[in-house]
Design an enzyme around this catalytic site. Structure first.
Site, PDB file in Angstrom:
ATOM      1  N   HIS A  15       0.830  -1.200   0.000  1.00  0.00           N
ATOM      2  CA  HIS A  15       0.000   0.000   0.000  1.00  0.00           C
ATOM      3  C   HIS A  15       0.866   1.254   0.000  1.00  0.00           C
ATOM      4  O   HIS A  15       2.091   1.202   0.135  1.00  0.00           O
ATOM      5  CB  HIS A  15      -0.988   0.017   1.175  1.00  0.00           C
ATOM      6  N   CYS A  34       5.544   5.765   4.876  1.00  0.00           N
ATOM      7  CA  CYS A  34       4.343   5.058   4.405  1.00  0.00           C
ATOM      8  C   CYS A  34       3.726   5.721   3.183  1.00  0.00           C
ATOM      9  O   CYS A  34       2.818   5.171   2.570  1.00  0.00           O
ATOM     10  CB  CYS A  34       3.315   4.943   5.530  1.00  0.00           C
ATOM     11  N   HIS A  40       4.942  -0.048  -0.439  1.00  0.00           N
ATOM     12  CA  HIS A  40       5.707  -0.935   0.437  1.00  0.00           C
ATOM     13  C   HIS A  40       4.721  -1.961   0.978  1.00  0.00           C
ATOM     14  O   HIS A  40       3.500  -1.766   0.910  1.00  0.00           O
ATOM     15  CB  HIS A  40       6.363  -0.152   1.585  1.00  0.00           C
ATOM     16  N   HIS A  42       3.224  -5.026   3.819  1.00  0.00           N
ATOM     17  CA  HIS A  42       3.069  -5.453   5.207  1.00  0.00           C
ATOM     18  C   HIS A  42       2.602  -6.901   5.239  1.00  0.00           C
ATOM     19  O   HIS A  42       1.902  -7.355   4.332  1.00  0.00           O
ATOM     20  CB  HIS A  42       2.018  -4.615   5.943  1.00  0.00           C
ATOM     21  N   ASP A  80      -4.899 -10.694  -0.484  1.00  0.00           N
ATOM     22  CA  ASP A  80      -3.570 -11.293  -0.368  1.00  0.00           C
ATOM     23  C   ASP A  80      -2.761 -11.093  -1.653  1.00  0.00           C
ATOM     24  O   ASP A  80      -3.261 -11.327  -2.754  1.00  0.00           O
ATOM     25  CB  ASP A  80      -3.697 -12.787  -0.058  1.00  0.00           C
ATOM     26  N   HIS A  81      -1.513 -10.670  -1.483  1.00  0.00           N
ATOM     27  CA  HIS A  81      -0.601 -10.417  -2.622  1.00  0.00           C
ATOM     28  C   HIS A  81      -1.128  -9.363  -3.587  1.00  0.00           C
ATOM     29  O   HIS A  81      -0.850  -9.402  -4.781  1.00  0.00           O
ATOM     30  CB  HIS A  81      -0.238 -11.722  -3.351  1.00  0.00           C
ATOM     31  N   GLU A 125      -0.816  -4.506  11.664  1.00  0.00           N
ATOM     32  CA  GLU A 125      -0.054  -4.072  10.489  1.00  0.00           C
ATOM     33  C   GLU A 125       1.427  -4.406  10.683  1.00  0.00           C
ATOM     34  O   GLU A 125       2.139  -4.744   9.745  1.00  0.00           O
ATOM     35  CB  GLU A 125      -0.250  -2.584  10.248  1.00  0.00           C
TER      36      GLU A 125
END
Ligand code: NI
Length: 135
Positions: A15, A34, A40, A42, A80-81, A125
């Site tokens: 994100h 961020c 980047h 998480h 996811d991913h 997170e």
């Protein structure tokens, strides 16, 4: 005799925290690293909590296999991913903070689960930063 059951799941996602109505300088000032334009990732840890009465016939608050399938179908398959900003409808115009992700996950699950059960979402997170919705 209310009882809570919990299911832990995991997903990875990228994100960027970004407010469209601010310039890059202000985004960087408010969101720091961020707001890195190249995104980047998480490793999100998700805990779904259901609270309700234990059913006298099953001894269950909720069938955990059903809960696991539901989280997979509604949440982890979706996020996811993925790059949350670019790959998902939910965060196209919504800043993908942990607060907003937890609320989106709540809304995705709430309609699927009997209204007699309380639903709470906890989203980590990082190991040290996590949010709870509803508070
Ligand atoms: Ni981040």
């Amino acid at each position: 005799m209310k009882t809570s059951v919990y299911r832990k799941e995991h997903f990875n996602a990228a994100h960027r925290l970004y407010n469209k109505s601010w310039d890059d300088e202000k985004n960087e000032r408010v969101f720091g690293k961020c707001s890195n334009p190249n995104f980047h990732g998480h490793n999100y840890e998700l805990i779904v909590k259901l609270t309700g009465d234990v059913h006298p016939e099953t001894g269950y608050v909720y069938d955990m296999k059903k809960l696991s399938d539901l989280i997979r179908d509604k949440v982890t398959n979706r996020f996811d991913h993925k790059n949350l900003n670019l790959d998902t409808e939910e965060f196209r115009d919504l800043n993908p903070t942990a607060e907003n992700i937890a609320r989106v996950i709540y809304d995705l699950l709430r309609g699927e689960i009997d209204g007699g059960l309380d639903l709470k979402i906890t989203l980590y997170e990082t190991e040290r930063n996590y949010v709870e919705y509803p508070a």
